[in-house]
Design a protein around this motif. Sequence first.
Motif, PDB file in Angstrom:
ATOM      1  N   ALA A 395     -13.128  17.148  11.968  1.00  0.00           N
ATOM      2  CA  ALA A 395     -12.409  17.645  13.144  1.00  0.00           C
ATOM      3  C   ALA A 395     -10.909  17.414  12.994  1.00  0.00           C
ATOM      4  CB  ALA A 395     -12.933  16.943  14.396  1.00  0.00           C
ATOM      5  N   MET A 396     -10.529  16.272  12.428  1.00  0.00           N
ATOM      6  CA  MET A 396      -9.101  15.997  12.217  1.00  0.00           C
ATOM      7  C   MET A 396      -8.507  16.965  11.200  1.00  0.00           C
ATOM      8  SD  MET A 396      -8.575  11.859  12.379  1.00  0.00           S
ATOM      9  CE  MET A 396      -9.965  11.365  11.346  1.00  0.00           C
ATOM     10  N   LEU A 397      -9.224  17.253  10.126  1.00  0.00           N
ATOM     11  CA  LEU A 397      -8.710  18.175   9.112  1.00  0.00           C
ATOM     12  C   LEU A 397      -8.571  19.595   9.667  1.00  0.00           C
ATOM     13  CD1 LEU A 397     -10.538  17.019   5.861  1.00  0.00           C
ATOM     14  CD2 LEU A 397      -8.099  16.850   6.378  1.00  0.00           C
ATOM     15  N   ALA A 398      -9.512  20.006  10.503  1.00  0.00           N
ATOM     16  CA  ALA A 398      -9.409  21.340  11.103  1.00  0.00           C
ATOM     17  C   ALA A 398      -8.157  21.441  11.974  1.00  0.00           C
ATOM     18  CB  ALA A 398     -10.665  21.636  11.926  1.00  0.00           C
ATOM     19  N   LEU A 399      -7.868  20.401  12.731  1.00  0.00           N
ATOM     20  CA  LEU A 399      -6.648  20.388  13.546  1.00  0.00           C
ATOM     21  C   LEU A 399      -5.403  20.387  12.666  1.00  0.00           C
ATOM     22  CD1 LEU A 399      -7.622  17.871  16.381  1.00  0.00           C
ATOM     23  CD2 LEU A 399      -7.304  20.349  16.596  1.00  0.00           C
ATOM     24  N   ALA A 400      -5.454  19.669  11.541  1.00  0.00           N
ATOM     25  CA  ALA A 400      -4.311  19.639  10.632  1.00  0.00           C
ATOM     26  C   ALA A 400      -4.030  21.019  10.060  1.00  0.00           C
ATOM     27  CB  ALA A 400      -4.562  18.641   9.498  1.00  0.00           C
ATOM     28  N   PHE A 401      -5.081  21.753   9.710  1.00  0.00           N
ATOM     29  CA  PHE A 401      -4.897  23.107   9.192  1.00  0.00           C
ATOM     30  C   PHE A 401      -4.257  24.008  10.240  1.00  0.00           C
ATOM     31  CE2 PHE A 401      -6.404  27.486   8.894  1.00  0.00           C
ATOM     32  CZ  PHE A 401      -5.909  27.834   7.643  1.00  0.00           C
ATOM     33  N   LEU A 402      -4.731  23.917  11.476  1.00  0.00           N
ATOM     34  CA  LEU A 402      -4.165  24.741  12.549  1.00  0.00           C
ATOM     35  C   LEU A 402      -2.695  24.401  12.786  1.00  0.00           C
ATOM     36  CD1 LEU A 402      -7.125  24.749  15.108  1.00  0.00           C
ATOM     37  CD2 LEU A 402      -6.415  26.608  13.581  1.00  0.00           C
ATOM     38  N   ALA A 403      -2.354  23.116  12.698  1.00  0.00           N
ATOM     39  CA  ALA A 403      -0.954  22.714  12.860  1.00  0.00           C
ATOM     40  C   ALA A 403      -0.095  23.272  11.735  1.00  0.00           C
ATOM     41  CB  ALA A 403      -0.842  21.194  12.917  1.00  0.00           C
ATOM     42  N   ALA A 404      -0.629  23.252  10.496  1.00  0.00           N
ATOM     43  CA  ALA A 404       0.112  23.796   9.357  1.00  0.00           C
ATOM     44  C   ALA A 404       0.292  25.305   9.501  1.00  0.00           C
ATOM     45  CB  ALA A 404      -0.625  23.464   8.057  1.00  0.00           C
ATOM     46  N   LEU A 405      -0.734  25.975   9.983  1.00  0.00           N
ATOM     47  CA  LEU A 405      -0.648  27.417  10.211  1.00  0.00           C
ATOM     48  C   LEU A 405       0.414  27.731  11.258  1.00  0.00           C
ATOM     49  CD1 LEU A 405      -1.895  30.224   9.630  1.00  0.00           C
ATOM     50  CD2 LEU A 405      -3.509  29.771  11.491  1.00  0.00           C
ATOM     51  N   ARG A 406       0.420  26.947  12.326  1.00  0.00           N
ATOM     52  CA  ARG A 406       1.423  27.133  13.382  1.00  0.00           C
ATOM     53  C   ARG A 406       2.834  26.881  12.849  1.00  0.00           C
ATOM     54  NH1 ARG A 406       4.678  28.378  16.473  1.00  0.00           N
ATOM     55  NH2 ARG A 406       4.871  27.944  18.705  1.00  0.00           N
ATOM     56  N   LEU A 407       2.971  25.878  12.016  1.00  0.00           N
ATOM     57  CA  LEU A 407       4.276  25.553  11.433  1.00  0.00           C
ATOM     58  C   LEU A 407       4.780  26.697  10.571  1.00  0.00           C
ATOM     59  CD1 LEU A 407       6.445  23.316  10.990  1.00  0.00           C
ATOM     60  CD2 LEU A 407       5.067  22.541   9.066  1.00  0.00           C
ATOM     61  N   GLN A 408       3.915  27.235   9.735  1.00  0.00           N
ATOM     62  CA  GLN A 408       4.300  28.334   8.867  1.00  0.00           C
ATOM     63  C   GLN A 408       4.637  29.587   9.678  1.00  0.00           C
ATOM     64  OE1 GLN A 408       5.067  28.627   5.875  1.00  0.00           O
ATOM     65  NE2 GLN A 408       4.657  30.697   5.141  1.00  0.00           N
ATOM     66  N   TRP A 409       3.842  29.863  10.688  1.00  0.00           N
ATOM     67  CA  TRP A 409       4.079  31.040  11.523  1.00  0.00           C
ATOM     68  C   TRP A 409       5.407  30.912  12.265  1.00  0.00           C
ATOM     69  CZ3 TRP A 409       4.384  31.502  16.927  1.00  0.00           C
ATOM     70  CH2 TRP A 409       4.384  32.814  17.406  1.00  0.00           C
ATOM     71  N   ALA A 410       5.668  29.726  12.825  1.00  0.00           N
ATOM     72  CA  ALA A 410       6.912  29.516  13.566  1.00  0.00           C
ATOM     73  C   ALA A 410       8.127  29.631  12.654  1.00  0.00           C
ATOM     74  CB  ALA A 410       6.892  28.149  14.241  1.00  0.00           C
ATOM     75  N   ALA A 411       8.006  29.097  11.441  1.00  0.00           N
ATOM     76  CA  ALA A 411       9.120  29.153  10.496  1.00  0.00           C
ATOM     77  C   ALA A 411       9.425  30.598  10.108  1.00  0.00           C
ATOM     78  CB  ALA A 411       8.797  28.319   9.254  1.00  0.00           C
ATOM     79  N   LYS A 412       8.392  31.392   9.892  1.00  0.00           N
ATOM     80  CA  LYS A 412       8.611  32.795   9.514  1.00  0.00           C
ATOM     81  C   LYS A 412       9.145  33.606  10.681  1.00  0.00           C
ATOM     82  CE  LYS A 412       5.492  33.504   5.624  1.00  0.00           C
ATOM     83  NZ  LYS A 412       4.357  34.307   5.081  1.00  0.00           N
ATOM     84  N   LEU A 413       8.686  33.281  11.887  1.00  0.00           N
ATOM     85  CA  LEU A 413       9.149  34.013  13.067  1.00  0.00           C
ATOM     86  C   LEU A 413      10.635  33.770  13.310  1.00  0.00           C
ATOM     87  CD1 LEU A 413       8.188  35.798  15.452  1.00  0.00           C
ATOM     88  CD2 LEU A 413       7.884  33.686  16.752  1.00  0.00           C
ATOM     89  N   THR A 414      11.057  32.508  13.116  1.00  0.00           N
ATOM     90  CA  THR A 414      12.447  32.163  13.331  1.00  0.00           C
ATOM     91  C   THR A 414      13.334  32.704  12.233  1.00  0.00           C
ATOM     92  OG1 THR A 414      11.748  30.126  14.425  1.00  0.00           O
ATOM     93  CG2 THR A 414      14.037  30.244  13.693  1.00  0.00           C
TER      94      THR A 414
END
Length: 421
Positions: A395-414
């Motif tokens: 469960a912790m690793l799944a949350l970590a992946f989602l956080a990494a995905l959000r980080l990458q998406w936010a960086a590309k959006l900005t």
Amino acid sequence: MKPSNDVDASVSLGGFGSNLWTARGTRAYRRVSLALFVAGFSTFSLLYAVQPLLPSFTRDFRVGPAEASLALSLTTGFLALAILFAGAVSESLGRRPVMFASICLAAVLDIASALAPDWRLLLAARALEGLALGGVPAVAMAYLGEEIDPAGLGRATGLFVAGNAFGGMAGRVGVGVLASWTSWRVALAGLGVLDLGIALAFIGLLPPSRNFVRRAGADLAFHVAVWRRHLTNGRLMLLFLIGFLVMGTFVTAYNYVGFRLQAAPYGLSQDQASAIFVVYLFGMAASWTAGALADRLGRGPVLMAGSLVALVGLSITLATPLAAVVLGIAVLTIGFFVAHSVASGWVGPAAGEAKAHAASLYLLAYYLGSSLMGSAGGWFWISHGWPGVAAFSGAMLALAFLAALRLQWAAKLTNPEAANS
């Protein structure tokens, strides 16, 4: 200007003001890399040496598995607290002397823990050791962010994390095997003596800072203001969360796999169970490779891949054959070190200024994950065995992946180039 590979031309003018970067391929770069490699080795060998000894502590001190895990969790918890302030202290005292003093003091306290006559005194020595060790990780990350040419920062950070991996492996395997031949007290004391020698090698190798700016008059209000600014940085907060989750997963798995391997149906001895930590060698290779890939492909994709690889490894450990358990732990180790190497290397660029404060906050989250989740995993082990530990960690690793995905998406959006910066 592009530097040559001789000592005098080991720095180049970077793209940030008049900083004198230490460029990759130079003698100074190699000295920095080796010095921080041995610093990482020392820190993590001392930190995790007790992990293979947890079953011994349950027998010798008559405590349960969750209570035995306090020998590690207290150390990482106090390390997290110390890290928060070590970076701030190094802003006034300098990076190099703080790291040297930390390694020396931690080695002495490791010897003290080996001599502790009862459980409470051993825990006290381990807690103080965590406080001492706080002067290395965040300060090392700040030193690298200040001194290394950004083009080679991923590799240098990866090598530092590889030193962490090698130290974690050597401490666990060496202490576990030596304890089975002699006693856990002799093994811990021997490690402390070894790391005192490593401290001397470190101070002889690491060049003085070139870009460090001493903040002699900085008061508590200054530090609080910097920490507050970092805690409102969305990119940094995601990196802090990822550090908390992947480290919580990793320590939980390693805390209780020894109990699993020494129980039925495997029935391994302590030195045999400790041998599983040899898979840390894969973590060493993964750290360096992840840094190089992040320099070339961008941090976001490599960070997400590391989280997924760790999750695959954790899933493999659910199989019964011993070979599958070992393979799963090896894959989990690779994924963890990929994710941690990339996330820790991203903190400095994401922070901009006051890198030591940002590194301190990242490592605070990282070691709180180790301390809190590592101990919490003991209740899953007691109630549901290894499947419970795997579910909690997954469960912790799944949350970590989602956080990494959000980080990458936010960086590309900005900014499409921000994902690589």
